[in-house]
Each structure stands twice: as C-alpha cells, then as structure tokens.
Design a protein around this motif. Structure first.
Motif, PDB file in Angstrom:
ATOM      1  N   ALA A  17       0.830  -1.225   0.000  1.00 15.78           N
ATOM      2  CA  ALA A  17       0.000   0.000   0.000  1.00 15.78           C
ATOM      3  C   ALA A  17       0.853   1.258   0.000  1.00 15.78           C
TER       4      ALA A  17
ATOM      5  N   TRP B 199       1.612   3.439  -3.417  1.00 15.04           N
ATOM      6  CA  TRP B 199       0.792   4.575  -3.888  1.00 15.04           C
ATOM      7  C   TRP B 199       0.581   5.592  -2.775  1.00 15.04           C
ATOM      8  N   LEU B 200       0.659   5.137  -1.528  1.00 14.52           N
ATOM      9  CA  LEU B 200       0.331   6.034  -0.418  1.00 14.52           C
ATOM     10  C   LEU B 200       1.329   7.167  -0.276  1.00 14.52           C
TER      11      LEU B 200
ATOM     12  N   ILE C  91       2.752  12.027 -11.331  1.00 11.49           N
ATOM     13  CA  ILE C  91       1.522  11.629 -11.985  1.00 11.49           C
ATOM     14  C   ILE C  91       1.758  10.499 -12.968  1.00 11.49           C
TER      15      ILE C  91
ATOM     16  N   LEU D  35      -5.206  15.402   2.069  1.00 11.43           N
ATOM     17  CA  LEU D  35      -5.555  14.292   2.950  1.00 11.43           C
ATOM     18  C   LEU D  35      -4.436  13.944   3.910  1.00 11.43           C
TER      19      LEU D  35
ATOM     20  N   PHE E  97      -3.512  11.390   8.048  1.00  6.48           N
ATOM     21  CA  PHE E  97      -2.598  10.256   8.139  1.00  6.48           C
ATOM     22  C   PHE E  97      -2.265   9.877   9.570  1.00  6.48           C
TER      23      PHE E  97
ATOM     24  N   GLY F 111      10.884  20.440 -14.099  1.00  6.12           N
ATOM     25  CA  GLY F 111      10.478  21.158 -15.293  1.00  6.12           C
ATOM     26  C   GLY F 111       9.018  21.571 -15.273  1.00  6.12           C
ATOM     27  N   LYS F 112       8.173  20.756 -14.687  1.00  3.88           N
ATOM     28  CA  LYS F 112       6.752  21.067 -14.815  1.00  3.88           C
ATOM     29  C   LYS F 112       6.317  22.246 -13.942  1.00  3.88           C
ATOM     30  N   PHE F 113       7.224  22.741 -13.136  1.00  7.93           N
ATOM     31  CA  PHE F 113       6.880  23.893 -12.297  1.00  7.93           C
ATOM     32  C   PHE F 113       7.340  25.222 -12.889  1.00  7.93           C
ATOM     33  N   MET F 114       7.750  25.179 -14.162  1.00 12.81           N
ATOM     34  CA  MET F 114       8.348  26.363 -14.759  1.00 12.81           C
ATOM     35  C   MET F 114       7.320  27.374 -15.250  1.00 12.81           C
ATOM     36  N   SER F 115       6.430  27.812 -14.362  1.00 11.30           N
ATOM     37  CA  SER F 115       5.550  28.951 -14.657  1.00 11.30           C
ATOM     38  C   SER F 115       5.130  29.590 -13.350  1.00 11.30           C
ATOM     39  N   SER F 116       5.100  30.893 -13.344  1.00 17.37           N
ATOM     40  CA  SER F 116       4.576  31.661 -12.208  1.00 17.37           C
ATOM     41  C   SER F 116       5.351  31.444 -10.909  1.00 17.37           C
TER      42      SER F 116
ATOM     43  N   TRP G 117       1.982  18.756 -19.883  1.00 18.31           N
ATOM     44  CA  TRP G 117       1.583  20.057 -19.351  1.00 18.31           C
ATOM     45  C   TRP G 117       2.462  20.511 -18.197  1.00 18.31           C
ATOM     46  N   LEU G 118       2.628  21.821 -18.114  1.00 21.22           N
ATOM     47  CA  LEU G 118       3.144  22.395 -16.883  1.00 21.22           C
ATOM     48  C   LEU G 118       2.166  22.073 -15.760  1.00 21.22           C
ATOM     49  N   SER G 119       2.654  21.972 -14.555  1.00 21.14           N
ATOM     50  CA  SER G 119       1.811  21.590 -13.431  1.00 21.14           C
ATOM     51  C   SER G 119       0.624  22.550 -13.269  1.00 21.14           C
ATOM     52  N   GLU G 120       0.917  23.835 -13.351  1.00 21.27           N
ATOM     53  CA  GLU G 120      -0.113  24.859 -13.209  1.00 21.27           C
ATOM     54  C   GLU G 120      -1.107  24.784 -14.382  1.00 21.27           C
TER      55      GLU G 120
ATOM     56  N   SER H   2       4.250  36.829 -12.936  1.00 25.69           N
ATOM     57  CA  SER H   2       3.261  35.793 -13.252  1.00 25.69           C
ATOM     58  C   SER H   2       2.528  36.017 -14.561  1.00 25.69           C
TER      59      SER H   2
ATOM     60  N   THR I  87     -11.891   8.778   5.663  1.00 33.00           N
ATOM     61  CA  THR I  87     -11.059   9.695   4.877  1.00 33.00           C
ATOM     62  C   THR I  87      -9.648   9.156   4.709  1.00 33.00           C
ATOM     63  N   ASN I  88      -9.180   8.423   5.700  1.00 34.03           N
ATOM     64  CA  ASN I  88      -7.837   7.860   5.627  1.00 34.03           C
ATOM     65  C   ASN I  88      -7.759   6.863   4.473  1.00 34.03           C
TER      66      ASN I  88
ATOM     67  N   LEU J  76      -6.170   4.300   4.009  1.00 31.68           N
ATOM     68  CA  LEU J  76      -6.086   2.889   4.391  1.00 31.68           C
ATOM     69  C   LEU J  76      -7.396   2.358   4.946  1.00 31.68           C
TER      70      LEU J  76
END
Lengths: 431, 431, 431, 431
Positions: free
Chosen positions: A80, A83-84, A90, A101, A105, A387-392, B252-255, B392, D165-166, D168
């Motif tokens: 588990a 994925w947890l 992604i 969530l 935990f 790389g995917k955070f390259m905006s704003s 895609w970019l994350s945003e 931004s 909600t957890n 698990l």
C-alpha cells in the motif's frame, strides 16, 4: 563542484555512497527527534506536509526508484505504501492521495514509518555492500539523497509554521541567541560581458550531481552590475515598515499589492506586535518567541518575493538576476550559516566582504523560473521533478540556515511562487 | 520605426498629431457602431469591460493627462467622470470604482458617453489647432492614442466573449469566410550571437513612441535557433487533441494541468462540439458560428500559454523566446492580417516564407514578462501602465487581426497571465 | 377573500379577467417607464434580475402555460424565447439559461421584449374575447397575473439595489418626503386557543385564487399573545445600534452573527454614514439619498431576519409567529401603504390602532417556511412555484409599499432566506 | 422521566451524582481506548473535532462551570486551558481558538489531556464527596454529563469519518455483523387533537434534567396521522436509487437539489461502488467495509435531511413532524439499539410493532428547529448551548446506536443543518 569524484563503479564510489546515504538518513532522524508522533502529523497549511509524511515519502523514493528496480529479491515493506507515499509523480499512473488528505494520516502510525525506514535502510545497505551498483542506480541514489535533503529543509520550515499556528507556540528545541552584530552595507562591482552559468555536469561520473534545472551550462550576456555585501537586515526592513512600506501601492507589483490587501500583510511572517520589546515587535523562531531587538542585525527572513521586490524599490535598488548572483557567488567559498551549524536561524554577517552568499537565507532573485536554453527534463517519472513547475514561480539562490552544506552550491536553483513566505527567504540588493 | 518623424514643435508635427488623433478616435467609433446601448453595457467576465466603459475610459485619459494639465481654461465635461472612469491608476489617490461594478454602469447612459467623447474631441482639436503644443503634451497624446488602440482591441475581444456568452450567440457583424489554404510547415534558421533587442527610442522627438517596457534597447546573447514559417493551424491543433493532448498530464506544466482539470478544457475557447460539421466541431467567431472544416488551415487561436506550451511539447518543439521572435521579426515587413484588413479573424498564411510575424494572432513566447536591464517606468500615475504587472505573466508578440497596423511593431511586448484565452492568441513553434 | 366572484365560465368572469389582465400588465409598464434600455439590463446581485428579464419572463408565463396550451392556432413570438425566459421550472426539461447569465442579455434587445409583450397581449385579448375560457386556463391566467405582480415588486427592489450599486446613485423617479409622524408604541392582546389559518380556497370558482402554500386552511393551537400596534421605526432601530446592537454576539443567532462578521453589517442595507445629517446617517431610497432625520418615524426596512430577531431580543420581545400575525390581521382592513399609493417608501403609521398590518413593510415572522399539514403542490411544472423552497427560509407577512393592493391578503406567505435584505422587510414585535 | 429522583441536597443525590459522573467519564475513556494519540488528533472535516479535543473540552466544562465557581481552593490544571478548550461560548469574552486550528493541536500532547482529565476527576470526586453540593452546581454537573455524552457520540461519528477519509480505511474496532432480518413495513394510526409535548421539568429537583430547548411543555394541535412501524431500510433506499432518485429534480427541495449537484451525491455517505458485492455497493462502517448485501434490512443511515425528504416524496409519503414523533414515542419503552449495545451500527427492527423509536438512527423530522412557545435560554454563557442555533437547521429525534441510553428520551431535540450526513441519521415515514 571542485570535489574529486571517485571512479564510476569503484569500491571507493560505493563506500562513499554508503557513508553519504547513512549521513543524510541520520540527519533526517536528528531533525525529527524532538518531535512527538502527534507533532509529526500536523499539516498547518496547504504547502506544508506532516513530518511523518516527509520521512515516509523520502523512503518511498529509494524503494520505488532503486530497490524495486535494481535490488534483486527485494520485498516491499507494505504494498500500500507504493501509492500512499507517492506525491506528485503523476506519470506513475496510480491513484494519488490528495495532498490535503495528509492531515488524516494518523495511519500508518509513526511506528510503522520508523519500521519502514529501517526496512529500506537495511535493504539499501545490503544492496550497496554487495557492490557492483549500476550507474543508473548510483544516479538515482544520489538524486534520492538530494531529494531527502530538500524534504529535510521543508520539514523544518513546516514544523516552524506548525508550532507558530499552535496556540501554545511551543519551541522546536533550545536555540542560542543568534549573532547580531552590525555590519555596514557596501557594494561589490562585477564586470559584465559574456559569462557561463549553470552546472557543468560530468555524465561519465554517475555520482556527479546537480538537478536537471541547473543544466545545460550555457553562455549569457550580463551588463556590469554591483551587488550588496550582505543580506538586508531586520533593522533595514523595519525602516521600510516605518516609512509605511506596506501602505504605499506604488512600491508594489500589482499582484503583490493584491496580496498585501488580501492577506493583510503588515510585517514579515512570524513578526507579531509586542509592546514589551523596545522595537514593538517579537519574532517567532524555532526557539519560540524572541524580541526583535535581539535580531535587528540578523537578515530579515520569511518574506515573499513581493516584499523583497517592494523593499528593493523603496531602497532605490533592485533584486539581482539569477545570473548576477551566480557570477558573484562563483568563487566564494561557503560563507554563511547552514544546517550543520545548528543555529536554526540566520545570523548577522561575519565579514565585511561578500558575505552570506551561501547560507542564512534563500535570496529572492528578479528571475522568473524557466528552463535554460536546451534544457531537457529527466526521462520518465523522475522528469516531473523540476520542469513542470516552470511557470509563475521565482528563482531563489544560495540556501539557508536550514540547508545541508553538501546540498547547496552557487548554481543551485530553488523556486517558489512569489507570495511564498514560510521558507527562510530574504533579500540581497543589487544596482 | 523607420518612419521619419516631424520635428518637435513643428506645424508638421501638430498636423500629424491632429490627423492621427482623429483617425484613432474614429476607429473606436467604427468598432462600436454595430453595437446597441445594451450591447455596450455587457461585461461577460472579470477580465472584460463594457464597450461603453472602454469608450469613456480612453476619453478620460486625454481629459486627465492632457486637457486638465495643459489646456488653459478647459472645462471638464462632468467632475464625477474624473474618478468614475479611472481604472487602475492607484496613485491618483481617489476612490476607484471596483472593476466588478462596471456591470452596473447603466448610468451614465451611452448618450452621455457619446457627448463626453465629443466634448473632449472638440477640446483636443482646439488645443492642437492652437499650435505650440508642449513636448510633454505631445508625448501624452501619443501615449493616449496607443492606449486607445489597446482598448479598441480589448473591446473587440470583450464583445466576442460577450456574444459567445449570450444564449442567442449573435454575430458582431457580417464576416467573410477566412482564407483557408494549406501552407506546408517549414523552418527558418537564425545565427546566434550577441544581438540588440528593444526599441531605440529617440527622446528628442516627442512623437517617437514605444511603451516603456520596450526599453532600453540592450544586448542579449542568443544561441542559434530555428523558427517556424507560420503559425500552428487548427488542423495541427486538432491532431494534438485527437492524440489525447488534453488528457496527458506529462505534456503540461503543473499549473497548466491544474487549469485543464479545473476549467475542464477540452479544446480552445470558442470551439464547441457539433456533429453536423465533419470535423465534429464548430467555432464561434465575430461572425457567429462557423464549422471548423472551413477554418482548418487558419491559425489556431484563443488558446492559453499552457495550451501553446503543451502543444509545443507534444510536437517535440518549443515556443520561441521573445528575443528569438524579435530577432526573426526585425526585418520582416508587416505580413499578416491586421485590424484594418477587416477580416475579424486570423487567416491562413499568404506566403511560404516567414509569414504572420505581424498580425493574425499574438504569439505566446517562452518568456515571462519582466523588465529589461535598466528598465525605468514612466514617472507618476503613467508609470502604473506596465511595470507593476511584471510578475506571473507571459510575453506575447506580433499583434493580431484585431490590432491596428499603426500600433504594432516587432519590439512590442504584450503580456497576459498564462491561463488567458479570450485574446486572439496562437502558437509559433521554434526548435 | 370577501369579494363576490363571478360565476365560472360566465361573461362576467371573462370580462373581469380581461380588465384584470390589462390592469396588471399596464402596471408593469408603468414601473418600467422611468428606466432606459440600459437600466433594464442591470443585474446588481445574484438574487436580482434585470427589469427586461422580469418583463419577458412574466410574458413567457402566459405564452407557455396559457396560449401554447389553450389558444388554438397561437403562433409563438420566437421559439427561442421558450427556453430563454424559463427561469427555474426544471421539469420543463429544457436547457435553462443560468441565472448568472442574465447580465449578458443585451440580446434580445429591449425593443424585442416590448414587441414580445405586445404580441402576447394581443393573443391574450383575442383568447379572452373569444369567450368560453376553460377553467384550467382561467386558473393559470389568475396565477400568471399574481406571478407578474410578484415580479413587479421584485423589479422595483432590484432596480433600487441596482441604482444603489451604481456609483452615481441616481434616483428611480421623484419621491415625495414620506409621512414621518411619531406614533407611540402600544400592544394589542389576542386570546389564544384553536384557530383556523390558511386560505379557504373555493375550487368551484377558478378565479378564486391563493398560492398553493396558503392551503389547506387548517386548525392550529395558539397560546394567548400580544402584538405591537405598528412596525418598529428607524428611531427605535437607531437606539439598538447606539446600544452596540451590531457588536454584541449574545443578541444574535449564531448564523446571524456569522453574517454580521462576514458582511460587516453595521446598519440596515441602504444606510450610509453622513455627518451632514444630525443623526449621522443618510438612507438611499427610490428617490435617491435622504437624511435619516426625515425618516426617523418611518418603519425601519431592508433588514434581514437576523437583524429583526436581534432587535427583538434586545427589546426584550420577540417576533410573532405567522399564525399570530394571521390571526391578528384577519379582520383588519388594508391599512398601510401599498404600491398604488405611489410613495415608493414605507410611511409612518396613520393610526394608533393596529396599523400597517397590510403594506409598508413585509414583516419577518419567527416561523420557518414549511408546508401546512396536508399541503400539496400544484401538479407539473407549476408545482415548482413554492413547495421546493421549503427549507432554510423564513416566512414574511403583510406586503409592502411595493406590493399591489390586489395581490396581498392576510393569509399570504412570502419567504426569503434569513440573511436577505433587499426587499422592503421590517419588524413588528410580539410578546 | 418516570425515574424517581433523589431529594435535592440529600446524600442519595450526591451518591447518585458521583456514580453517574464516574459512569459517563469512563464511557468516554472506553470510546477513546482503541485510538492512538495520532488518531485522536485527526480532524477530517470542518464539522468534526479531534477526539483529543472532545476529551479536553468536556473536562473544561466541569472545570469552568463547576470547579472554578463552586469548589473552594480549586487549582486549575493549566491556566492556558481555560481559553484553549473553550469552543463557542462567545460571551465568556476571551479569545477563542478557531475551530479550524484544532488540527494543529499536537500540543498539548494527549498525555497532558489524560492528566487534565485525571486532575479534574479527582477534584470533582473531592467536591462531590464533601457533600453539601449547591443546587446550581448539581444542575451544572448534570448538564456537563449530558454535554459529555453528546461529545461522546460526536467523537464516534468524527472518528468514523476520519477513518473513512484515511486512504487505508482502518476499522475503529471489531464489529459483529449487524442483525439483518426483513420486517414488513406497516403503519400505526394516531388520533389527532390537542396534545402536550416538551419535557415537564421539575425545577425543584436540580438533578431533573432536560435541555432548555425541550421546554416549556406546551399544547399543540395535531391532526390525525399514521407513522411507519420501523425505519426505512437500505433495501428500500436502494430502490429509490435504482429508480434514479438522485437524478430527478422534481423529487428534491431546491436547496437539496443544489447539494446533489454540488456534492455529486449518488448514494448515502459511506456507500462506495463495489462490483464484488451482488448489490454493487459496499458500506464503510466502524468495523471497516461491509458488503451492502449484509446490511440490506438494516436502516439506511448517514443521509441528509434532503435525501430523507426526497425519499419520502418518492415514496408518496412524508416525514413526520417532531410533534407527531413525540406523541408516537411517548409511551414506547426504549426499543432500539443504543451505545451500550456495542453494535456500532444500526440493526434491523426486532419487532413488528412500533420499533426503533429510540435508538438505531436519528430520525429526520419535517420540523425546522425553533424555540417552543415561551422558550427561554439558560442565563449567561450556558445559554449559548441551544438557542442560538435556531435557524436553518432541522430537528432530529430518537437517538442512534451511538447514543448512551441515559441520554435519550422521547422529548429530546437534536438538530443539524439539512445537508448534514456524518451522524447516524435515517428515515421514518409518515402519512
């Protein structure tokens, strides 16, 4: 970067990796030691994560990207957890528990996380001591260690915010009074011209490391510039506040002014009014409340890019670009406060020369975060790292008092949205 | 830029200003002509403004910054309009009607706005015909005309969105079928090296004009690059969609991915599914609905930066930087569709060579919007025009089919937040 | 209720219906007359609708429920209007334009709405003058007229809010100074016991009318009670404010206190501070701003249930239940200000006896809005009129200065969420 | 209510109080026993609170309202707790920690809360064993015990939601399969007429107890009615779902339909699709997941008022009023499942007669929550207990499987907003 790296595949390399792995993992444990199971569950804001989660997620990294792929016969601790404790990868294609969530935990219990860490550490030791570690595994282990060091710094700032949010405002642990000596502001000039920035990664040494966003090393043209010898201090920032800095729209970027109004900013994060201190302010630190008068010559920290930018405009100066920072810092030895110094707070500069270029506070630059020319993310899930955070987002440089020494270098590019305040982020002026 | 400017303070200058003023003002009237008083009141989204407001606010600019300051004996049309039609010039220090309240502007009635425009036009004519216009007034008038041209373009895109939002989906006016001819994609190479970008403003000619964000002209180092000969077409974008472009997070970019999920984007703005067209789509235009099959070779437009970036990644290419665009466009004559062409929609490229560099669609670049090295905003309220938005947002270049020809040039820097879609914004690839 | 109704199907009935239809329709036109096409487009808050929409939607009612079903050969004015001007009748099963989109209704133009009204009026006249109107059609016409009267009142309050929101604060039309005479507060006692409330609908007369929520007439047990002779005045409410009524949580329902904090309520809607009036307040009316000193003895209005409830608690009294109101009002002739009086604002009581039971202000009761025992909604789409709103709303009784005289009666049950303020809603105390 | 109460001030009274106090407090401990310190910190939704907080807040009640006021020489455990564990008693006039901050309550640690409980329990024992307890103290202790019983039930439902909600989905503890026997639906008739409802509080016995909202006992007129012999079952509710109950707007109150759309309700809370159960559903319980097929004849629970109301409308029936419930329940002995039965889940009816009137599920009534005629809240801070919530909530009756037997009676009025689902709330039909 000047370090001589062991030959790929050699016993020296393996030995170096084993000791580095142990050192990083134990540093995480040291950070968590003062915290109860309950403390390690708190998530006090959306950007933060529970310490327990940091400890599990960094362990998951080694299990997922090293042990599951390279360690023959490895038995996962708990299916588990696969994925947890995934966070944002992604492309791994599994259901991802929503970040929000994390506050639920309570299970798995901290005890299970501790056992998980021990299980993975034992498997890693076995894997490394068997020798003959493939280059790709070495690369991932080194990445995993840097990943864990990032989470270590985040965990410290998360717990600071958590304890600040708690109505009892407990200290994280005892903290000595920061060095608080006045150092005059002066300016260092740099010639402009064509310069190289970025990390010169040596692909033939798998242990050589930088994040993908530091590459490729490339040419930039930089006009001549001048940079401040030290970070801006609380005393200087207090002048800005006294001069109604938070009340004058013309000093702020439009988006920053919106944030001032919406968030009702009147001071850096962690500053509260306190008539009993002669400055009228107290500051929450990892050692609980301190009167501002004892911190006046320490760097102002926990400010957003918008505040750094407004302060610079008010000063008649500007923030440096990341290229300017990197050129100025290129030949400076580490000269500021880092995690290993154990101060838990930035200190006043210890020299009149170009000080605090590494350590004390992350320095907001004027540079939005984008890819360098020819930038290529790592392949697969690991490519989602940067790389995917390259905006704003804006680039910060130089590390802080919560950054491990082995993690930071002059080419290192940190990045956060411009309203972010919970990191140890400060200001160096340029002109 | 190559235009020979009349000598400052000369009769030729004044005459040129008078005719330019008249031309811009009448163009605004022409845009509004097909619209009823009710149409001119609609504000269909937070970014948009009613056409009536655009007409009043651009008039307010001349009254506030020219007539009130330079025209001796000028009588304001209505004192209330001084604060009512201010938009974002916070430093003017008056109460500013919230942008969201614009929808309540049934009063002043359109008739009053029309009278306001006539009043100011008459005063401007008087002021200009009296000769001896101070240089600073000339500068402000030229700025005011460029300001009005920007609002003209915004008004057209606002009304397009308004009519799209209206359940009856009326056309703005008759619109001919766009040219829709297939032009193969090819690539033009440019040498890298040290280059100059930015507008070389001649301060001795008050009529010489660019926005402050285009200055100073400065040196940049650009590696060699290759740029597409034309904008990406609807047909090419449809391939991206068919290949599940909106469903693959890794593109895609994350945003941007957050925006896809939150806004449920599945196609460009204005595309709706329509089984009766063989492509399965219809597109809302200023001439109401068109089947996509008649637009396949026209440039894809009304996409966000995030979509442009994802499309480029899917193509194995990238977006150009603004420096690359400017270098490539520097010696290109205007070669695309502009407002005066009256097409109301981008057209397919008319040449196999570097086409559509000016006109048709604004081109999203890979460059975040920041100040050039040494950038200085205009002093006072006019300084709030550009500089305060430098966070931004992303730079767009080249103008669109809704941009007046006299308004656009290769150094022109437009900017919008990366999720913006209601402008005529498209894609040119680079590699 | 005491009216002698014409015999079903008789010529007298038809004639009565024709004149009633004409009267109600012309009253709507009279309300709209002072408003421009632009004014009639404004929707200043989510609860409000444009006047143009009110005019179309009430017309749609007759077309949809009468002409389309009963008038042989009726040709709809515009097929699109069938779904366009539907509001909430979900069971009609067509796509419903979102209420929020009403602000985009520049099209259809007001001219088209005017033509739509004329078309339907002509068809109705034809239908009614042909005689032999089925009972079900009569019932629906009477319902449609009451529906239009409701929208007439809503339109007046919507336009009041719209003009208040407009930065120029225009008047709707000239308004005489309200009668403002002091009438002492006194109390009327009523015996308790078993009483009947609700409207005794005579199903055999299709022209007999009440809303379904007023039925069935049924028995209730009511303890003895005492009720105030008049509505609470602005002067009395000002005392509550002066006594820090908006600052004392203990006076408020929890949900009301949340509203006070969230909405920053410090006075009734439409009251603004004004040092030039000796009370320190001015009040926005349909005749624009009035000093509060000229309204002190008029009923306080535009307050929420929460404010009415807090004022009652502060007074040491309570609000009446709807049964108490109805019992007290049962034998009172209409004795307050109604729409036909043309005052546009509530007036001070004109008698020392039980005054203002009908007219001046809707009176918030202590009764949540639920169905009477045995309540049955109308069948089909018309059943969505009242019953589906029976949660989280409070009952108001008695009508206001914006209610037509032929529309109101002692059994009439109006209802709004407890935070609603834009209606002419006031307070009558009980104990 | 029929219990013979000990004489006020007698030794019997004190002895009864001591044993009652001990019993209630130990029940809370029993509830918490299966939970770790981490579990007791979780706050999984805004309505819920951490179990640790419930344990502290109920203790705070005795300290604040009994020990601090009546126990001479009492030393508070920790002065900070006085404001820290206050919840909503605004009139106590101290800063109140925001409910949302409860998630940060890693400190005080659970150990401290346990010590706090022990400290207060010892002081209470001392106070009670000293004899001569003032009547007002007795009243407050009895109120405090009822208060703790309410929090005990809330804590169980909060932890159920937390574990749901957890990711698990752990069980709270072992849970036997619920009794699941089919009992035919039948109807019991009641004569109408004048009846008394409400609790006949004997003010001369301080130990006699009901909540203030149950008083005064008063006369109501109730028409004849018929009520279902048992709660609606999961099987019956599944029929409603299969008949597209969640997809037909005409079955729902308008506000309920909005909730269906907004929250995407398709089934009761805790139902998830599961192809492996023959019903296609599984249900999360305090003993973790159960196939719905094993629960078909148990009462449907965790539904909102809106769902209960829609189900009743679909059934061609209605919900009972609270008066009808109370009349029907008046002479029924406790006949359903309560906390002490330890089932953790509602059970199918055990009799063909009027079953489950007390216990199993709270029954949504058709009655909005308001004050009875002549209702007076308790004076001071204790008055904030019930009265201030009398808007926009619905009354529930009868208790649930999580309600202690000594806490519930036929006059008991529970209340929640109509969209609430996390309590054990179900449906009894009437007609």
């Amino acid at each position: 970067m000047a370090t001589t790296l062991p030959t790929a595949g050699s016993a020296a390399q393996t030995s170096s990796l084993r000791s580095r792995y142990a050192a990083v993992r134990v540093e995480t444990e040291r950070m968590a030691a003062p915290l109860s199971a309950e403390d390690q569950m708190v998530q006090a804001c959306a950007e933060a994560s529970p310490v327990k989660w940091h400890r599990a997620h960094t362990t998951w990294f080694f299990e997922t990207f090293v042990l599951r792929e390279f360690a023959a016969g490895y038995k996962p601790f708990n299916e588990a957890f696969h994925w947890l404790f995934n966070s944002y990868y992604i492309s791994l294609g599994e259901e991802i528990p929503e970040k929000k969530l994390r506050a639920s935990f309570s299970r798995p219990a901290l005890d299970e996380i501790v056992a998980y860490r021990a299980h993975v550490d034992a498997a890693m030791e076995l894997f490394l001591s068997a020798g003959d570690v493939p280059d790709e595994a070495v690369r991932r282990i080194v990445l995993g260690l840097n990943h864990e060091q990032q989470h270590l710094e985040l965990a410290l700032t998360d717990i600071k915010f958590a304890f600040f949010t708690n109505p009892l405002h407990p200290p994280y642990r005892d903290m000595a009074a920061p060095r608080n000596e006045s150092v005059p502001l002066s300016w260092t000039k740099f010639e402009g011209g064509l310069r190289e920035i970025g990390y010169p990664l040596d692909a033939s040494h798998p242990e050589d490391f930088c994040f993908d966003n530091e590459t490729p090393r490339h040419t930039v043209y930089v006009p001549p510039f001048t940079i401040a010898n030290r970070l801006a201090t609380c005393a200087e920032y207090l002048e800005f506040m006294t001069d109604n800095g938070y009340g004058r729209a013309e000093l702020w970027l439009s988006e920053g002014w919106d944030a001032v109004i919406r968030e009702q900013w009147q001071a850096p994060l962690y500053w509260h009014r306190d008539a009993s201190d002669k400055t009228g302010w107290k500051v929450f630190t990892l050692g609980a409340w301190r009167g501002l008068s004892g911190l006046l010559h320490t760097p102002v920290c926990h400010i957003s890019f918008f505040e750094a930018d407004a302060f610079a405009r008010w000063s008649g100066r500007r923030l440096p670009t990341e290229a300017e920072y990197e050129i100025a810092a290129a030949d400076i030895p580490s000269n500021g406060t880092l995690l290993e110094d154990g101060t838990l707070h930035p200190q006043s500069a210890s020299t009149q020369e170009l000080a605090q270029m590494i350590g004390d506070c992350w320095e907001w630059t004027a540079s939005p975060y984008t890819g360098y020319p020819g930038y290529r993310p790592l392949p697969g899930a690991l490519g989602e790292y940067n790389g995917k955070f390259m905006s704003s987002q804006m680039v910060l440089r130089g590390g802080s008092c919560a950054t491990p020494a082995s993690h930071i270098r002059s080419t290192y590019r940190n990045f956060f949205p411009p309203a972010t305040r919970w990191q140890f982020s400060g200001i160096r002026l340029a002109q």
